[in-house]
Design a protein around this motif. Sequence first.
Motif, PDB file in Angstrom:
ATOM      1  N   SER A   1       1.046  -1.095   0.074  1.00 46.10           N
ATOM      2  CA  SER A   1       0.160   0.578  -0.042  1.00 46.10           C
ATOM      3  C   SER A   1       0.737   1.012   0.353  1.00 46.10           C
ATOM      4  O   SER A   1       1.679   1.595   0.530  1.00 46.10           O
ATOM      5  N   VAL A   2       0.596   2.025  -0.305  1.00 47.55           N
ATOM      6  CA  VAL A   2       0.982   3.844  -0.194  1.00 47.55           C
ATOM      7  C   VAL A   2       1.300   4.464   1.324  1.00 47.55           C
ATOM      8  O   VAL A   2       2.097   4.685   1.130  1.00 47.55           O
ATOM      9  N   ARG A   3       0.701   3.189   2.022  1.00 50.76           N
ATOM     10  CA  ARG A   3       1.020   3.637   3.600  1.00 50.76           C
ATOM     11  C   ARG A   3       0.677   2.793   4.154  1.00 50.76           C
ATOM     12  O   ARG A   3      -0.209   1.892   3.923  1.00 50.76           O
ATOM     13  N   GLU A   4       1.000   3.144   5.400  1.00 49.10           N
ATOM     14  CA  GLU A   4       0.514   2.642   6.545  1.00 49.10           C
ATOM     15  C   GLU A   4      -1.373   1.766   6.518  1.00 49.10           C
ATOM     16  O   GLU A   4      -1.330   3.322   6.776  1.00 49.10           O
ATOM     17  N   LEU A   5      -1.531   0.324   6.480  1.00 48.81           N
ATOM     18  CA  LEU A   5      -2.859   0.441   6.712  1.00 48.81           C
ATOM     19  C   LEU A   5      -3.219   0.771   8.262  1.00 48.81           C
ATOM     20  O   LEU A   5      -2.336   0.190   8.682  1.00 48.81           O
ATOM     21  N   THR A   6      -4.476   0.464   8.211  1.00 46.64           N
ATOM     22  CA  THR A   6      -4.969   1.221   9.911  1.00 46.64           C
ATOM     23  C   THR A   6      -5.848  -0.773   9.856  1.00 46.64           C
ATOM     24  O   THR A   6      -5.731  -0.988   9.254  1.00 46.64           O
ATOM     25  N   GLU A   7      -5.697   0.091  11.592  1.00 52.32           N
ATOM     26  CA  GLU A   7      -6.531  -1.769  11.819  1.00 52.32           C
ATOM     27  C   GLU A   7      -7.906  -2.068  11.751  1.00 52.32           C
ATOM     28  O   GLU A   7      -8.242  -3.694  11.225  1.00 52.32           O
ATOM     29  N   ASP A   8      -8.755  -1.370  11.492  1.00 53.63           N
ATOM     30  CA  ASP A   8      -9.842  -1.341  10.595  1.00 53.63           C
ATOM     31  C   ASP A   8      -9.196  -1.692   8.957  1.00 53.63           C
ATOM     32  O   ASP A   8     -10.484  -2.878   9.010  1.00 53.63           O
ATOM     33  N   GLU A   9      -8.775  -1.081   8.636  1.00 52.12           N
ATOM     34  CA  GLU A   9      -8.596  -1.860   7.329  1.00 52.12           C
ATOM     35  C   GLU A   9      -7.649  -3.346   6.978  1.00 52.12           C
ATOM     36  O   GLU A   9      -7.999  -3.798   6.142  1.00 52.12           O
ATOM     37  N   ARG A  10      -7.179  -3.331   8.219  1.00 52.18           N
ATOM     38  CA  ARG A  10      -6.342  -5.008   8.778  1.00 52.18           C
ATOM     39  C   ARG A  10      -7.479  -5.668   8.738  1.00 52.18           C
ATOM     40  O   ARG A  10      -7.394  -6.980   8.311  1.00 52.18           O
ATOM     41  N   LYS A  11      -8.525  -5.531   9.719  1.00 53.75           N
ATOM     42  CA  LYS A  11      -9.358  -6.592   9.862  1.00 53.75           C
ATOM     43  C   LYS A  11     -10.612  -6.475   8.893  1.00 53.75           C
ATOM     44  O   LYS A  11     -10.776  -7.643   8.142  1.00 53.75           O
ATOM     45  N   ASN A  12     -10.439  -5.491   8.045  1.00 57.20           N
ATOM     46  CA  ASN A  12     -11.687  -5.819   7.200  1.00 57.20           C
ATOM     47  C   ASN A  12     -10.253  -6.676   5.847  1.00 57.20           C
ATOM     48  O   ASN A  12     -11.390  -7.664   5.153  1.00 57.20           O
ATOM     49  N   ILE A  13      -9.653  -6.412   5.534  1.00 55.55           N
ATOM     50  CA  ILE A  13      -8.835  -6.896   4.498  1.00 55.55           C
ATOM     51  C   ILE A  13      -8.569  -8.576   4.548  1.00 55.55           C
ATOM     52  O   ILE A  13      -8.969  -9.551   4.301  1.00 55.55           O
ATOM     53  N   GLU A  14      -8.982  -8.814   6.578  1.00 49.82           N
ATOM     54  CA  GLU A  14      -8.371 -10.609   6.717  1.00 49.82           C
ATOM     55  C   GLU A  14      -9.716 -10.671   6.333  1.00 49.82           C
ATOM     56  O   GLU A  14      -9.930 -12.595   6.757  1.00 49.82           O
ATOM     57  N   GLU A  15     -10.873 -10.000   7.309  1.00 50.59           N
ATOM     58  CA  GLU A  15     -12.351 -11.337   6.551  1.00 50.59           C
ATOM     59  C   GLU A  15     -11.814 -11.343   5.751  1.00 50.59           C
ATOM     60  O   GLU A  15     -12.647 -12.462   5.678  1.00 50.59           O
ATOM     61  N   VAL A  16     -12.148 -10.724   4.097  1.00 48.57           N
ATOM     62  CA  VAL A  16     -12.743 -10.557   3.006  1.00 48.57           C
ATOM     63  C   VAL A  16     -11.283 -12.796   2.707  1.00 48.57           C
ATOM     64  O   VAL A  16     -12.537 -13.054   2.199  1.00 48.57           O
ATOM     65  N   PHE A  17     -10.750 -12.056   3.272  1.00 54.66           N
ATOM     66  CA  PHE A  17      -9.667 -12.895   2.374  1.00 54.66           C
ATOM     67  C   PHE A  17      -9.305 -14.847   3.521  1.00 54.66           C
ATOM     68  O   PHE A  17      -9.480 -15.637   3.365  1.00 54.66           O
TER      69      PHE A  17
END
Length: 181
Positions: free
Chosen positions: A113-129
């Motif tokens: 990513s272009v910047r550090e992922l937020t905790e919410d973004e990490r959780k969303n990516i984890e849930e989807v994948f």
Amino acid sequence: MSQSIVAKRYAVALFDLGTEKSALAEIDAELRVIQEVFQENKEVNEFFNNPRISIDQKKQFIRDTFSEVSAETRNLLLLLADKRRINDFTDIVEEFTAMKNEARGIAEADVYSVRELTEDERKNIEEVFTRKLNKNTLRINNIIDPSIIGGLKIRIGNQIYDGTIGTQLSRLEQKLVTANK
């Protein structure tokens, strides 16, 4: 014999032994620490790659330096020194980790990513994948890549999910070029 086949054989043997003795977590932790030692300490690599140093001296170094690790991990290092395959250690650790993760339903992802992922973004990516890959857990390694204009590129094993703006623009360009022919 290719490096990956050799590494896989050693890793399978160590994984089976660790499973049999219920010591997978302990062996995994030890392997990671030793791998870090090999990666960060140039002198250790020079020592093991020096042909003037006998195998017996190398094995004694292993016994002295890694006296606190489990017998399984130490015996692996001694065997690798005997067979002159200590340079395969990193590949063996990667294969072992992949087998342990597969057995536990864990996937590891490199997320660019272009910047550090937020905790919410990490959780969303984890849930989807985790749903998409039918896994229990997704471990995310966030890699900052300033060349990405926006979006994400995710590498899980040998699969790449590329949702970067640059890739989307390239696809759009290809569609426009083929549509104009």
